[in-house]
Motif scaffolding. Structure first.
Motif, PDB file in Angstrom:
ATOM      1  N   PHE A 103      39.863  39.577  52.831  1.00 19.10           N
ATOM      2  CA  PHE A 103      41.154  40.070  53.313  1.00 19.10           C
ATOM      3  C   PHE A 103      42.258  39.750  52.301  1.00 19.10           C
ATOM      4  CE2 PHE A 103      44.206  40.075  57.217  1.00 19.10           C
ATOM      5  CZ  PHE A 103      44.589  41.373  56.892  1.00 19.10           C
ATOM      6  N   GLU A 104      42.179  38.549  51.702  1.00 19.26           N
ATOM      7  CA  GLU A 104      43.176  38.165  50.697  1.00 19.26           C
ATOM      8  C   GLU A 104      43.098  39.093  49.475  1.00 19.26           C
ATOM      9  OE1 GLU A 104      45.457  36.119  51.313  1.00 19.26           O
ATOM     10  OE2 GLU A 104      44.655  35.144  53.093  1.00 19.26           O
ATOM     11  N   ILE A 105      41.872  39.407  49.021  1.00 21.40           N
ATOM     12  CA  ILE A 105      41.688  40.337  47.886  1.00 21.40           C
ATOM     13  C   ILE A 105      42.259  41.700  48.250  1.00 21.40           C
ATOM     14  CG2 ILE A 105      39.969  41.567  46.471  1.00 21.40           C
ATOM     15  CD1 ILE A 105      38.116  39.126  46.876  1.00 21.40           C
ATOM     16  N   LEU A 106      42.022  42.098  49.487  1.00 16.89           N
ATOM     17  CA  LEU A 106      42.458  43.409  49.979  1.00 16.89           C
ATOM     18  C   LEU A 106      43.977  43.567  49.901  1.00 16.89           C
ATOM     19  CD1 LEU A 106      41.503  45.971  51.521  1.00 16.89           C
ATOM     20  CD2 LEU A 106      41.733  44.679  53.615  1.00 16.89           C
ATOM     21  N   LEU A 107      44.705  42.464  50.054  1.00 15.04           N
ATOM     22  CA  LEU A 107      46.166  42.534  50.086  1.00 15.04           C
ATOM     23  C   LEU A 107      46.798  42.459  48.691  1.00 15.04           C
ATOM     24  CD1 LEU A 107      46.877  40.278  53.203  1.00 15.04           C
ATOM     25  CD2 LEU A 107      46.744  42.764  53.095  1.00 15.04           C
ATOM     26  N   TRP A 147      44.727  48.228  44.762  1.00 14.76           N
ATOM     27  CA  TRP A 147      45.101  49.564  45.215  1.00 14.76           C
ATOM     28  C   TRP A 147      45.472  50.509  44.082  1.00 14.76           C
ATOM     29  CZ3 TRP A 147      44.955  50.771  50.472  1.00 14.76           C
ATOM     30  CH2 TRP A 147      44.669  49.684  51.310  1.00 14.76           C
ATOM     31  N   LYS A 148      45.369  50.007  42.844  1.00 15.34           N
ATOM     32  CA  LYS A 148      45.840  50.824  41.714  1.00 15.34           C
ATOM     33  C   LYS A 148      44.924  52.001  41.417  1.00 15.34           C
ATOM     34  CE  LYS A 148      48.771  47.512  39.302  1.00 15.34           C
ATOM     35  NZ  LYS A 148      48.902  46.587  38.176  1.00 15.34           N
ATOM     36  N   LYS A 149      43.641  51.859  41.735  1.00 11.90           N
ATOM     37  CA  LYS A 149      42.689  52.932  41.447  1.00 11.90           C
ATOM     38  C   LYS A 149      42.614  53.885  42.637  1.00 11.90           C
ATOM     39  CE  LYS A 149      38.756  53.310  38.532  1.00 11.90           C
ATOM     40  NZ  LYS A 149      37.697  52.670  37.820  1.00 11.90           N
ATOM     41  N   LEU A 165      39.513  51.218  50.933  1.00  7.82           N
ATOM     42  CA  LEU A 165      40.337  50.046  51.215  1.00  7.82           C
ATOM     43  C   LEU A 165      41.083  50.217  52.532  1.00  7.82           C
ATOM     44  CD1 LEU A 165      41.763  49.352  47.649  1.00  7.82           C
ATOM     45  CD2 LEU A 165      40.369  47.770  48.978  1.00  7.82           C
ATOM     46  N   VAL A 166      41.592  51.416  52.779  1.00 12.12           N
ATOM     47  CA  VAL A 166      42.283  51.691  54.052  1.00 12.12           C
ATOM     48  C   VAL A 166      41.324  51.496  55.217  1.00 12.12           C
ATOM     49  CG1 VAL A 166      43.328  53.529  55.450  1.00 12.12           C
ATOM     50  CG2 VAL A 166      44.040  53.214  53.068  1.00 12.12           C
ATOM     51  N   ARG A 167      40.111  52.002  55.051  1.00 16.83           N
ATOM     52  CA  ARG A 167      39.087  51.844  56.096  1.00 16.83           C
ATOM     53  C   ARG A 167      38.825  50.363  56.383  1.00 16.83           C
ATOM     54  NH1 ARG A 167      33.738  53.109  57.499  1.00 16.83           N
ATOM     55  NH2 ARG A 167      33.538  51.840  59.355  1.00 16.83           N
ATOM     56  N   LEU A 168      38.723  49.551  55.308  1.00 18.95           N
ATOM     57  CA  LEU A 168      38.477  48.114  55.461  1.00 18.95           C
ATOM     58  C   LEU A 168      39.693  47.432  56.098  1.00 18.95           C
ATOM     59  CD1 LEU A 168      36.822  45.572  55.028  1.00 18.95           C
ATOM     60  CD2 LEU A 168      37.518  45.561  52.620  1.00 18.95           C
ATOM     61  N   LEU A 169      40.875  47.808  55.659  1.00 16.49           N
ATOM     62  CA  LEU A 169      42.105  47.243  56.223  1.00 16.49           C
ATOM     63  C   LEU A 169      42.199  47.558  57.709  1.00 16.49           C
ATOM     64  CD1 LEU A 169      44.722  45.735  55.697  1.00 16.49           C
ATOM     65  CD2 LEU A 169      45.742  47.872  54.880  1.00 16.49           C
ATOM     66  N   GLN A 176      50.034  35.429  59.928  1.00 19.10           N
ATOM     67  CA  GLN A 176      50.015  34.208  59.119  1.00 19.10           C
ATOM     68  C   GLN A 176      50.315  34.529  57.657  1.00 19.10           C
ATOM     69  OE1 GLN A 176      46.165  32.447  59.821  1.00 19.10           O
ATOM     70  NE2 GLN A 176      46.320  32.758  62.031  1.00 19.10           N
ATOM     71  N   GLN A 177      51.041  33.631  57.006  1.00 17.47           N
ATOM     72  CA  GLN A 177      51.271  33.639  55.557  1.00 17.47           C
ATOM     73  C   GLN A 177      51.827  34.982  55.044  1.00 17.47           C
ATOM     74  OE1 GLN A 177      47.474  32.437  53.949  1.00 17.47           O
ATOM     75  NE2 GLN A 177      47.315  30.779  55.434  1.00 17.47           N
ATOM     76  N   GLY A 178      52.650  35.624  55.831  1.00 19.20           N
ATOM     77  CA  GLY A 178      53.326  36.839  55.361  1.00 19.20           C
ATOM     78  C   GLY A 178      52.416  38.023  55.113  1.00 19.20           C
ATOM     79  N   ARG A 179      51.259  38.034  55.775  1.00 22.16           N
ATOM     80  CA  ARG A 179      50.294  39.111  55.485  1.00 22.16           C
ATOM     81  C   ARG A 179      50.774  40.473  55.973  1.00 22.16           C
ATOM     82  NH1 ARG A 179      45.523  35.301  57.378  1.00 22.16           N
ATOM     83  NH2 ARG A 179      45.027  34.256  55.415  1.00 22.16           N
ATOM     84  N   LEU A 180      51.499  40.492  57.098  1.00 20.68           N
ATOM     85  CA  LEU A 180      51.971  41.782  57.596  1.00 20.68           C
ATOM     86  C   LEU A 180      52.918  42.440  56.589  1.00 20.68           C
ATOM     87  CD1 LEU A 180      52.023  43.929  59.739  1.00 20.68           C
ATOM     88  CD2 LEU A 180      53.725  42.615  61.011  1.00 20.68           C
ATOM     89  N   SER A 181      53.745  41.623  55.928  1.00 24.56           N
ATOM     90  CA  SER A 181      54.623  42.164  54.872  1.00 24.56           C
ATOM     91  C   SER A 181      53.796  42.806  53.771  1.00 24.56           C
ATOM     92  CB  SER A 181      55.479  41.047  54.258  1.00 24.56           C
ATOM     93  OG  SER A 181      56.391  40.570  55.203  1.00 24.56           O
ATOM     94  N   ASN A 182      52.688  42.151  53.398  1.00 28.61           N
ATOM     95  CA  ASN A 182      51.810  42.711  52.358  1.00 28.61           C
ATOM     96  C   ASN A 182      51.201  44.030  52.803  1.00 28.61           C
ATOM     97  OD1 ASN A 182      52.320  40.484  50.811  1.00 28.61           O
ATOM     98  ND2 ASN A 182      50.423  39.415  51.330  1.00 28.61           N
ATOM     99  N   VAL A 183      50.747  44.062  54.052  1.00 35.43           N
ATOM    100  CA  VAL A 183      50.133  45.291  54.566  1.00 35.43           C
ATOM    101  C   VAL A 183      51.141  46.432  54.562  1.00 35.43           C
ATOM    102  CG1 VAL A 183      49.185  46.398  56.643  1.00 35.43           C
ATOM    103  CG2 VAL A 183      48.393  44.126  55.970  1.00 35.43           C
TER     104      VAL A 183
END
Length: 975
Positions: free
Chosen positions: A696-700, A705-707, A714-718, A731-738
């Motif tokens: 999940f951390e790698i995903l964020l 997402w550059k490729k 990635l969207v499917r996994l997210l 937790q840890q500001g993940r929603l902001s990243n998403v």
């Protein structure tokens, strides 16, 4: 880059080093040249080097190749494959003009090897600039051609003709447009007459040389090659339609064409294959030309027809006996096939003619030859591509059968009788001495398979040549039951191909009795045989009875499932079959059909991860790799749905492999890896195991997402994470990243649909108190796209998002969050975008969601929206629910991003077996039509008379009638 002694020295040294056997100086030289190519006038400098006679010939050759490739890359550069790659600098217009002014004269002065490279370079320029941006080219080539033929310099003549041939090829394969016809007219006006003059002059030179007995092979070869090139140019200029000039001079061309099919040139033909190949190249070109006239100008060509048929026939009888003359044989048979399907088919109606065709043309060309056996053993992929996948249209075997099919269009019974007799004779010869005459049996099987008729719209085939069940029992079964899987492999392959082709006609009991034998053939050492065995099993599992019910079920393959899977995985260890996609496709199909026990599942996941670890080292076969990942996906889906306790075992086997893909940057596999991870996340019950949180951390990370090819996976996994572990987002500001990911995706028309998938999943799975602080930023992003570059796709997705928001978090939150960004924007968006685009929604879940949300909006917004807007919204809802999709959706096609290219490493490939189930956010509503009518009836009862008036004033007549019909269906009324 200026041309001076220093530049000459630098370039010469670089090109010399590119020829070095040592990798280090070679790499340094290639880097230096790559950097130099960014400078202006680089191409011109390299061309000057090619022209410099004092420079070594090898260096000039290397420079000519580099010059050609430089023009390919930079004359009219393509956009970069990935958005973050820099675009190539194009060659400047002044440099282009200088190159065009020099290249023709330089090409003509060069040695043959350099000349061929410069000819290709000229064709590259011509592809973009000729004729509109290079008016001087054709006149310059014509003037040179005239002086060169006068001087009898046929090395250079052929260089010019080869260049013109390349320039004119576009008239053969491009669609007929006004622009193309204007270019063709320009070429005809400037070259039709010079072409005939060169052709006739070369005819005279050839005839004089042959008549005097002074013709030497080298000179004659140049003349014959010149005539072949003239014939290819003739073909290009006549391909679209018959030009007036050629119609006026038809006799001059046809007389010589017939002569080239009839006359022998012993000086060339009797001195080895090389000379014969040159003459046959000319004859094949003539056959293509007369075939073209036969197809397009049958009436005008009629007076020459019988003479050509006779000449081609005589040529074929001789060439069919020689394996080195395949090209000529194929084009000659194609010509006869064209005649056989025309109004002149009567040329083939006599019994003796059909007899001769079978005996002298068909059987000699269908019989296996040494080169067929060599291809079978040395290049199994190409053999299968030709033999089973239909890419053999230009082979002797296939084209000979096409001739029989052509004649059979008018004389089916005669052809059937003659070919049936030939099949019987071949089988008779085989039975006399099976070991020596096995090729006759192969010939018989090939004739039955190749002449079978495919039924429209399905995989069934039929034949009148033999009784399928009898032929299968007497000819095919003995091969399949042979105990030695390695004996006579070409016969075994033919038998398996027959079984595969006639699988629908063969009764299940007969096929089931032989399936264990087919499984045995997976152990054959022959790559073709074990590939055909795998393909046969795979295709059998696809057979349907009554169009829907699988004929072969899990119970049918259970008795030998373990042996089948063992043999399939063993076949992947055989030399050259390590990445055999026929085997892997069969594994996928069996796993999709069989009952997967725990033991089978464990063995298969081990086998598949071993293969995955191996191909990760060097991914080179995209078809094999796709079936590999589909096999893993179908195994996960079917085994874990049956036995959820297997999930952790599968994770233990797969995780190291998937981590290797990500850690070693095996970018070709990223989309597959993310889809498999999404599948595993969805199968887990909360809480999601800790090792997924690392992913999940790698995903964020923004880098992930550059490729562009990774984005859908990635969207499917997210989405899978958002559904299964929504609490992790807080937790840890993940929603902001998403939401940062959403913001990036929504800004581009090529990825905005993926952005909506992320946003919808957030809205659906998180409480409003969690997302409320972010709603302002979300609306700003969406409103920016509305103002800049909105598309039909974006507007539909916006309506779906707003509908989902409304049903999940209520109208009040929707209105307040939007109007907080801009005063009264909600009403504007509903009126201008929601109402007109609602009727364009497609998909059953989306249709239900948007119609229910829109109904809620009408019922709950009497103080927010005026009656006209609510009336128009109701009109759109009724259109959506009452009219078929094709009537209401007139969608404009989306313009693709030119940065996206189709290729192994640059595209997302969807895994069918890892697909997620479509979620219905409104499970409590069964029927959106009933929901609409019931809601309106309840609302209307509170203020009688209001809604009938609203309906009369705002709904189209057809929609008023449709709404009345709906009320009647559900026994409700709007008062």
């Amino acid at each position: 880059m200026e041309w001076n002694p220093e530049t000459a020295q630098f370039l010469s040294q670089c090109f010399l080093n590119t020829l070095s056997p040592s990798p280090e100086p070679r790499r340094r030289a290639e880097t230096a040249l790559s950097e130099a190519s960014e400078r202006s006038n680089y191409g011109l400098a390299v061309l000057h080097l090619v022209a410099e006679p004092s420079v070594d010939e090898q260096i000039r050759q290397a420079a000519a190749v580099n010059f050609k490739n430089h023009l390919k890359a930079r004359w009219s550069p393509s956009p970069p494959r990935e958005p973050n790659l820099p675009a190539l600098n194009p060659i400047s217009d002044p440099e282009k003009e200088l190159i065009k002014s020099l290249i023709v004269s330089l090409m003509l002065k060069s040695s043959p090897k350099i000349q061929s490279q410069l000819s290709e370079a000229l064709a590259v320029i011509g592809k973009h600039d000729f004729p509109k941006a290079w008016h001087t080219l054709l006149p310059e080539l014509v003037a040179n051609l005239d002086s060169l033929t006068q001087a009898n310099d046929y090395v250079s003549v052929n260089g010019v003709l080869a260049t013109i041939n390349s320039l004119f090829k576009k008239f053969r394969y491009q669609f007929k447009t006004n622009d193309l016809l204007l270019d063709l007219k320009y070429c005809l006006d400037n070259f039709a007459k010079p072409l005939l003059e060169v052709f006739k002059r070369t005819v005279n030179l050839t005839d004089q040389a042959v008549a005097s007995g002074a013709a030497n092979a080298a000179t004659l070869k140049l003349y014959i090659e010149s005539q072949r090139l003239c014939c290819r140019i003739f073909y290009s200029l006549n391909f679209q339609e018959l030009p007036e000039f050629f119609e006026d001079h038809m006799d001059e061309w046809m007389i010589e064409f017939k002569k080239y099919l009839s006359v022998k040139y012993p000086v060339l033909e009797d001195t080895g294959n090389d000379g014969l190949a040159v003459v046959d190249g000319l004859r094949a070109a003539v056959c293509e030309n007369i075939g073209l006239y036969m197809e397009k100008e049958e009436e005008l060509f009629q007076k020459y027809l019988s003479g050509f048929v006779e000449a081609v026939w005589s040529l074929l009888v001789v060439s069919s006996a020689s394996s080195s003359r395949e090209r000529l044989t194929v084009t000659a048979i194609k010509f006869l096939t064209t005649v056989s399907t025309s109004v002149h088919h009567t040329l083939f109606e006599r019994d003796e003619i059909l007899e001769q065709i079978c005996q002298s043309i068909v059987i000699p060309n269908v019989m296996l030859r040494d080169e067929d056996e060599e291809l079978f053993e040395m290049n199994y992929i190409e053999f299968i591509r030709r033999d089973m996948e239909g890419s053999d249209l230009d082979t002797r075997r296939r084209i000979a059968c096409e001739l029989l099919k052509g004649i059979g269009m008018h004389y089916k019974d005669k052809v059937t009788a003659k070919v049936s007799l030939q099949i019987k004779n071949c089988l008779g010869l085989f039975s006399q001495n099976p070991d020596a005459n096995w090729k006759y049996k192969d010939c018989a099987i090939y004739l039955v398979v190749s002449l079978a008729t495919k039924k429209a719209g399905g995989s069934s085939v039929s034949t009148d040549l033999v009784d399928v069940e009898n032929f299968f029992g007497s000819v095919i079964v003995p091969e399949l039951q042979s105990r030695d899987v390695n004996a006579f492999p070409m016969l075994k392959a033919g038998a398996l191909k027959f079984f595969t082709m006639f699988r629908n006609q063969l009764p299940k009991a007969i096929a089931m009795a032989l399936l264990p034998d087919v499984v045995r053939f997976l152990a054959s050492e022959s790559n073709v045989v074990h590939s055909y065995a795998a393909s046969c099993i795979e295709k059998l599992l696809l057979v349907k009875d009554d169009g829907t019910r699988a004929r072969y079920t899990a119970a049918d393959i259970s008795p030998f499932l373990l042996v089948l899977m063992t043999n399939l995985f063993s076949a992947l260890e055989k030399p050259e079959s390590e990445e055999n996609h026929y085997i892997m496709k069969c594994i996928m199909r069996v796993l999709g059909a069989a009952e997967i026990s725990r033991d089978v599942a464990s063995a298969c996941i081990t086998g598949l991860t071993n293969v995955l670890n191996r191909v990760c080292q060097n991914p080179k076969n995209p078809i094999f790799n796709h079936y590999l990942f589909e096999s893993v996906a179908v195994l996960i889906r079917r085994a874990c749905e049956r036995d959820p306790t297997l999930i952790s075992a599968f994770e233990g086997s797969l995780f190291p492999s998937l981590q290797m893909v990500l850690a070693n940057d095996v970018s070709e596999f990223f989309p597959y890896a993310f889809q498999l991870l999404a599948q595993l996340v969805e199968l887990n019950r909360p809480p999601v195991p800790q090792h997924y949180v690392q992913i999940f951390e790698i995903l964020l990370l923004p880098e992930s997402w550059k490729k562009s090819s990774n984005v859908p996976a990635l969207v499917r996994l997210l989405q899978a994470f958002l559904r299964k572990a929504p609490h992790e987002l807080n937790q840890q500001g993940r929603l902001s990243n998403v939401l940062g990911i959403f913001n990036t995706l929504i800004s581009s028309p090529s990825t905005d649909d993926q952005g909506f998938y992320v946003l919808n999943t957030v809205i659906e799975n998180l409480g409003y108190e969690v997302i409320s602080p972010f709603m302002g930023h979300i609306w700003v992003s969406l409103f920016n796209r509305l103002q800049h570059g909105r598309t039909v796709k974006f507007l539909k997705n916006l309506v779906i998002f707003m509908s989902l928001f409304l049903v999940k978090h209520g109208l009040q939150n929707l209105v307040v969050s939007m109007n907080a960004v801009q005063k009264d924007v909600f009403q504007t968006i509903v009126e201008q975008f929601w109402v007109p685009n609602l009727k364009l929604i497609t998909g059953s879940v989306e249709l239900k969601l948007t119609s229910v949300a829109s109904t809620k909006l009408i019922c709950e917004s009497s103080t927010l929206l005026d009656s006209k807007v609510r009336g128009k919204m109701l009109d759109s809802i009724v259109t959506l629910l009452s009219r078929p999709e094709e009537e209401r959706v007139l969608e404009e096609p989306e313009v693709p991003d030119f940065g996206e290219t189709v290729g192994y490493s640059a595209t997302f490939v969807h895994l069918y077996n890892a697909g997620k189930k479509e979620e219905d956010p409104l499970k409590e509503v069964n029927d959106p039509k009933q929901y609409l009518v019931a809601s309106l009836a309840n609302l209307a009862a509170l203020s009688p008379g209001t809604y009938p008036q609203l309906i009369r004033e705002n709904l189209e007549a057809a929609n008023q009638a449709a709404l009345l019909q709906l009320c009647s269906s559900y026994n409700l009324s709007i008062v």
